[in-house]
Every structure is written in C-alpha cells, then in structure tokens.
Design a protein around this motif. Structure first.
Motif, PDB file in Angstrom:
ATOM      1  N   PHE A 196      70.426  36.070  76.206  1.00 56.42           N
ATOM      2  CA  PHE A 196      70.329  34.613  76.172  1.00 56.42           C
ATOM      3  C   PHE A 196      71.604  33.976  76.706  1.00 56.42           C
ATOM      4  N   ASP A 216      64.029  29.126  74.163  1.00 55.01           N
ATOM      5  CA  ASP A 216      64.126  29.818  75.438  1.00 55.01           C
ATOM      6  C   ASP A 216      63.694  28.816  76.496  1.00 55.01           C
ATOM      7  N   SER A 276      69.049  32.466  70.593  1.00 53.23           N
ATOM      8  CA  SER A 276      67.933  33.061  71.331  1.00 53.23           C
ATOM      9  C   SER A 276      66.655  33.144  70.503  1.00 53.23           C
TER      10      SER A 276
END
Length: 474
Positions: free
Chosen positions: A430, A244, A240
C-alpha cells in the motif's frame, strides 16, 4: 452520493480474472465510504463546502474562482476532504469537479464538426455534472507499450483509445488506457490524452476526448491486485485495510459514445490542447497539491511520533532529520499559498493560481514525501519489522508482550499500532503504491522540472547579472 449497491448497474468490473459485483468486495465498500466524505462535508460543514448560485446550493469545487478569497475557500475545502482520508485518496470528486467549473467557461476553443458542437457539449456536460454532483474519474495515460514508436505504429490497437467508426449518432471507440484511479466506484469516466505526450499527425484516430458512464456495455474495468490484507484488522494494517484507491486498466471494445458526450474527435491539435486550454490542468493541480500537503503532513507527523515513542527525539542527529521534514512541509505550504496570492485573472475573468508555484510543488513534493518515509524507516527499523501481529495481545503471550513492550512513552498496544502504521505507510505494498503515485500521477518529474526552468521569471536576476557584467570605466 451513492451507496455501493447502486454501483451494481451492469458495469463490467474484473478482479483476479473474474467479473465481480463491486458491492461484494469489502475494501471497495470502505473506499466508497471514505470517498463519500466529499458529500457528507457539504452537510456537516456547509459554510466552507458549499456556495449559492441562482438560489441553489452547490459544492464549492464547482465555484468558478473570481478572487484570491475564492481560491482560499476552495483550498480549505480540499484540505478538509483530504484530511478525512489522510491524504490517501488522490482522486476524490473535488479533483475533476474543480476542472468542470472552468471547462464550462473556457470551452469555445473546441469548435465543432458536421455532427456536433464540441464546445457546447463540454459546457453542457460540465453543467450536468455540477447539477447532479456526480463522481467522475478520468483516464488519460496511454499504455506504455513502446514509447519509441508513434502510437499509430503499434498494430495491436491498444496503445490508446481511438475512433473506429462514426455515424450521425456518435462514435465507436476501441483501445485502452493504462491507469484509471477509482474507476470501479465512479459514475462517469472522462477520457482524453495527456498533454506531455503530444500526438502526431498520423495519430488522428486517437485524437479523441469524451465522457461515458462506467456501465457502458463496451467498457471493461480490469482492476490491479488489491492491497488489503484479509484476515488482519486495521490494528495491523491501519491504512491498507481501510482503503484502496483501486487503479484499473480500461478496455474499450467498440464502445458507443453519443455525439453529445464527445469533446474532441479526429483533431490532433484539439486533443493536444484539451487538458491545458480547458483550464482543467491548472485548477485540478491546485486541488491536487493541497491534497499533497495533507499527505506530506501525515508522513512528517508519523516520523516525529515514531522518534518520540522510541525515545530517539532527544538526539541532535535525529532532531536535525526531523527538522528537515518540518522545514520541507513549511516550504510546500508556503508555495501553495504563493500560488494563490500570485494568481491572476485570465481572459475569462477566472482567478487562476500561479502555475510556476504549483509546478514547483509538483516537482518537489514527491521527493519530500519520500524523504519523510525514509526517515521513518530509518528510525523504526527493526522495531517496525519485528512487530508482532496485533492478535498476539489476545493470545497466550499477551501478558508478557504487554509487559515487555510497554514503556514510559507508550503502552504495548499503542506502540504496536504506531509501528504497524509506520510499516503500512513506508514499506508495505500500500505504502509503495502511494509513493509511486506521488512521483508519477502528475507526469514525468524530469519533464516538469524542465518546463519549470524554461518558464522561470528571472528578470531581476538577469538585470543584476547584466549590471555586474557590464563594462565599467573606473
């Protein structure tokens, strides 16, 4: 390929209530760098990632497959691109570019109106994308406002994208699309409607398909909350804090689209046919499922590594769990290969993978991926949840932590990095977004399985049944 600074081109991107410059968001810069591996591989591994046509080199995604070997080469290229981002970027340029390859050859069905030849528009756009190798993203899902009502019966005007005005130069559109992945860093946006939510006759103004640059003054890109963790390093959040995929809500506010970029206008039948009959659906599905293999292999490998480092892989019950994961991976790999081997030449001479095989993958891979994550959660459990921040190894307790957490299978820092990765992929925001993406980015899994059953070729099975059920004279 472009630099992140080139994306400061007037596009209206919003994050946390403010209009932003994409180049100033660190995670966007990192994501673009990984996305650009698509272009880098054309230089560093050109034998797989490029082909020649009329004396020019193009990315292999743009090649119209004529044989099973063509599909296999594209498979290898898709796989290498996916491996460069651990399978976590679902919408790299090769996804829609492979659709552009076949759109150029299958566009005749789109027809024309008094202002434009939509078939020519689609062909010209596909050729332009190929010649410039630009990064196009797409938005097809309409906002989920009230699925029990027809789209035209929702008065806000934001239940989809619809034509509000037209003249001899083009159309003006307003409305919204619910999820657009990678929009802030793409060059162009392709808009059309999803085939599983067919429009009705009263939805005519929503029956559109077109392309537009992201810096169109009438387009607003509203990003969801970011999933990275500022203040922590990739040792704490190795995925993460690396990328993204940046989903966004897209608003069109009287945006002008020239006729040359319009492919469907006010035609419900063409809108419903666009994704399937263009050939884009099945060929982008092939790319998508190859990427899915990569992601599933990462999740499977993670579960096995966690079991080893934590000293759990000597137990029969754990071995059985891991064996299920490796068997699942093998089944998915085999089915993708089957989709290629059982392909066929369509009426345009395009070698097309087996849709039944690809749909089998699409309906099954998400649950296999989910299973791999759950096994990792089960094995890592409290060890994963209780892992200290990586900065502790430079703090007052570094010496004792290194002594306490080191085993014969891993050093304290190796163990911590692994468990942080396990948490990031299986439990953090995430990882949960990635899981939801696998379940729903390809459509409703229930609908996919229903369609798979309806198109199953069980000729041999039914023949055996009929033989067994036939009356026989003893």
């Amino acid at each position: 390929m472009h630099t992140i600074e080139q994306l400061d081109d007037g596009r209206a991107v919003y994050l946390n209530g403010k209009r932003i410059n994409v180049a100033e968001v660190p995670i966007f810069r990192k994501t673009l760098a990984l996305n650009n591996q698509y272009y880098d591989l054309q230089r560093t591994h050109s034998a797989v990632h490029t082909y020649q046509e009329n004396g020019k080199n193009y990315d292999i995604a743009f090649k119209v497959p004529r044989t099973v070997d063509d599909l296999r080469q594209k498979h290898q290229a898709y796989q290498e691109i996916a491996q460069s981002n651990s399978g976590m970027l679902g919408r790299t340029p090769d996804f829609l570019n492979t659709g552009m390859a076949v759109l150029a050859e299958r566009a005749d069905f789109l027809g024309h109106n008094q202002y434009a030849d939509f078939a020519d528009n689609a062909r010209n756009y596909a050729k332009w994308v190929k010649a410039n190798d630009i990064f196009i993203s797409h938005a097809l899902q309409n906002p989920q406002l009230n699925r029990q009502r027809a789209i035209n019966a929702i008065p806000s005007g934001y239940a989809g994208v619809h034509t509000v005005e037209r003249n001899q130069d083009g159309i003006f559109v307003s409305g919204a699309k619910m999820v657009n992945t990678m929009a802030p860093i793409a060059d162009d946006l392709l808009i059309f409607n999803p085939p599983e939510l067919l429009l009705e006759p009263g939805d005519t103004s929503y029956a559109v398909a077109f392309a537009t640059p992201l810096n169109n003054p009438g387009v607003k890109i509203i990003c969801r909350k970011l999933l990275d963790h500022p203040g922590y390093t990739t040792a704490d959040y190795p995925l993460s804090n690396l990328l993204d995929e940046i989903d966004a809500y897209i608003i069109f506010d009287h945006a002008f689209i020239p006729w040359s970029k319009v492919f469907v206008d006010n035609n419900v039948e063409m809108s419903n046919r666009f994704f399937i009959d263009s050939g884009m659906f099945i060929h982008t599905s092939h790319q998508d499922e190859v990427r899915g293999i990569t992601k599933l292999e990462l999740a499977t490998s993670l579960a096995i590594r966690v079991a080893h480092v934590l000293g759990l892989d000597g137990f029969l019950g754990v071995q059985e769990k891991l064996g299920r994961l490796t068997a699942n991976l093998e089944l998915i790999k085999g089915t993708i290969t089957r989709s290629e081997d059982q392909g066929h030449l369509d009426q345009f001479g395009i070698y097309t993978p087996s849709l039944q095989a690809l749909q089998a993958v699409r309906s099954t891979l998400p649950s296999y991926y989910d299973q791999a994550l759950r096994v990792t959660q089960h094995l890592a459990a409290g060890s994963m949840v209780g892992t200290p921040g990586y900065a502790e190894f430079d703090g007052d307790n570094a010496t004792i932590l290194k002594q306490a957490l080191t085993t014969d299978r891993a050093t304290a820092t190796e163990r911590t990095r692994l468990l942080n990765l396990a948490f990031d992929l299986t439990s953090a925001g995430f990882g949960q977004r990635q899981l939801m993406y696998e379940y729903y980015h390809g459509g409703n899994p229930m609908r996919i399985r229903s369609q798979h059953y309806q198109h199953a070729d069980l000729t041999a099975g039914n023949h055996m049944l009929d033989s067994l059920l036939a009356e026989h004279v003893d």
